[in-house]
Design an enzyme around this catalytic site. Sequence first.
Site, short mmCIF file in Angstrom:
data_model
loop_
_atom_site.label_atom_id
_atom_site.label_comp_id
_atom_site.label_asym_id
_atom_site.label_seq_id
_atom_site.Cartn_x
_atom_site.Cartn_y
_atom_site.Cartn_z
CB THR B 154 -0.96 0.00 1.21
OG1 THR B 154 -0.22 -0.20 2.41
CG2 THR B 154 -2.00 -1.09 1.06
CE LYS B 180 0.95 -3.41 3.27
NZ LYS B 180 -0.18 -2.61 3.84
CB THR B 191 -2.23 -4.26 7.00
OG1 THR B 191 -3.54 -4.12 7.48
CG2 THR B 191 -1.95 -5.69 6.69
CD GLU B 277 4.83 4.92 9.88
OE1 GLU B 277 3.78 5.03 10.48
OE2 GLU B 277 5.40 3.85 9.68
CG ASN B 408 1.58 8.68 10.51
OD1 ASN B 408 0.78 7.87 10.07
ND2 ASN B 408 2.87 8.41 10.63
CB THR B 413 -10.45 9.96 7.26
OG1 THR B 413 -10.81 11.15 7.91
CG2 THR B 413 -9.66 9.09 8.16
#
Lengths: 413, 413
Positions: B154, B180, B191, B277, B408, B413
């Site tokens: 992703t 991943k 995930t 990240e 982040n 959203t």
Amino acid sequence: MGDWKEITGGVTAARGYRAAGIKAGLKPSGLPDLALILSDVDAIAAGVFTTSQVRAACVDYCRQRLQAKHSARAILCNAGQANAATGSQGVKDTLESADLLAKELGISPESILLASTGVIGQRIKMDALRDGIPKVVAALSTEGSDAAAGAIVTTDLVTKSIALETTINDRPVRIGGIAKGSGMIHPNMATMLAFVTCDASVSPTLWQQMLARAADRSFNSITVDGDTSTNDCLIALANGESRTPAITEIGPEAEKLEAMLTAVCQHLAKAIARDGEGATCLVEVQVTGANDETAARQIAKTIAGSSLVKSAIFGRDPNWGRIAGAAGRAGVPFEQDNLQIKMGNFLLMENGQPLPFDKAAVSGYLKQAAAGAYMKEDTVLISVNIGNGNGTGKAWGCDLSYDYVKINAEYTT
Amino acid sequence: MGDWKEITGGVTAARGYRAAGIKAGLKPSGLPDLALILSDVDAIAAGVFTTSQVRAACVDYCRQRLQAKHSARAILCNAGQANAATGSQGVKDTLESADLLAKELGISPESILLASTGVIGQRIKMDALRDGIPKVVAALSTEGSDAAAGAIVTTDLVTKSIALETTINDRPVRIGGIAKGSGMIHPNMATMLAFVTCDASVSPTLWQQMLARAADRSFNSITVDGDTSTNDCLIALANGESRTPAITEIGPEAEKLEAMLTAVCQHLAKAIARDGEGATCLVEVQVTGANDETAARQIAKTIAGSSLVKSAIFGRDPNWGRIAGAAGRAGVPFEQDNLQIKMGNFLLMENGQPLPFDKAAVSGYLKQAAAGAYMKEDTVLISVNIGNGNGTGKAWGCDLSYDYVKINAEYTT
């Protein structure tokens, strides 16, 4: 909310206490760095200390003192050197500090409690401390709370202080406190310290139990970066100078006193979270529907401590997915189909599934609540119900900003 | 180090496996988003799944399937929608996905395992999936591992893949894997997923035990931001196509196989941590002197997960105080006077007290090791000895940079 009113005076608001804060030359900055709180008479003393395996000499010293004797007269706190990771010499320095202050005050060293904050691995500058002790004693005053509050800070942006008053048996009873801490920031300028004074008369066992519960509901429920310091300590004195009847067992008076003690600790704890390094706002997480308070608080702390949730709040992003994720990994079993999540009054998730919501409106709420928090008027409120039972719990934190990284990456040992 | 060699081929390196990855139109970006791994014959199947209370439908599905039956033929993974927090409709979508693939492959739905990654609260785009299934089956190839690895990512910056080969009873045995994950980033693009294929013949019980231990020593020992996802899963197949004797009990062959399985999992786990990240480097924490492996790993994970330690490493600051602080709060008792801390080969703390060291030299080491990590050649190594016993453990993480906050906070959203 409580049956009390806010008053001025901090740790000298309660009867029979004096305090002082002076520049003793311990901090390289030359700012105030030595604080003293003195009770005129022997006070019942309770303490809660860091659970870390790596502890400053003063923490072990206080724990031992309070195990041997449940009362104290004075709390001396130096800022600048943490006196942690200093081995046997650190222990000697601690004992010498207590002896010097005891002589100056004409009391027993056993009546003295000690706290340190500053750089780990550095001994207290004992020459400066030796010169400073007579000066800080000379500076003691019934209006000395602000000076003391100013002498215990390190990287804090603001001092933290509160005093509340209630009535027990028709007489005023007061509890005041000062604190320092803004996360375990500036790496080695670690530490959360809080000192509370009370003029009620209370049994040592009850006072220690009250303080332990109050700490769980306040200082142990805040999270800035998840890091616990080597020097964390909370000390509370109760000297009986309110001349109210001794509280020796559980009952309405004990509950009233504990509620006010908890309120004092929560005020100071929230002030620390609000002053978290790089924080732009205070975040309160309220969890309901747990089996008990411990489980509720566990979830609340996990959400408040999640880097992802904290980053989202910095971005003023109503990110219910991260909140659900943090709730799910807190280690408390619940049925995901019962999960409910709110931000302010906006319901974002119900029965475990996201609801359609007006994103601009919720972002607007976050912006407003965050701005209010900065003005110390409001907080970003996250409410979560897990649908198990009647247990409730709260935790407080702050957002995660660029400045957190900046402060913590650019400091060098 | 191990008794094996690295080979090419990822999840199709072991005999009897094919894989594919295609663009099915599930991701808004139009990038590849549907992956399939197929064993030519029934394979022993083991799984390790998220412990979160908030789980995707596919996680519960796989857990139930593997409880009922210890073998499988195929793993289907969609990227784009996590199918978590989607209620009973999410469960229906999962079952339909398995049925559709089973029909296409001409096998039983009970032989199919499923994984999803993507946005929480979003159902799988079933129309796209229905169209995609025949295409991904048609694309199956013994050289399809890279395509599959590319279709499960992703927000990952790189794909993660490895294959190793050893010899058991004079015949080659291979284990390959793809994964991943780059932290639970892009909030809902959560995930960590890993799929491992092996051609050894091994008993279901032994294989599950090996996988659980390997997961503890790899995926469960990495930390990017401490957040666990709703969809985390690790699935390992062993199809016996190496034609080596069945490994049914503990012994040299089982140990050899488990060591190689662990190596595959560690390679993939480190690749995830390195891709954390905003990360600029991979950090390895080695703890020795604990009473057992669990205690050692607990301390290693606490250090690797500390925001303060991570920020310091981003600043290339040899901050032993933060490492000592994190070790002390890990919940493992030790004597602080025994604590030893190293960075690379530089001894920074011994017997619980800081040593004088050449700060420029240690910062230089950090800069070099971090640069090396970026080139995938080296890691920043932190070694801690707590002086209790012979237990050792490792954990891996990354540093905490401005980009973590940026990624982040700025996602919406």
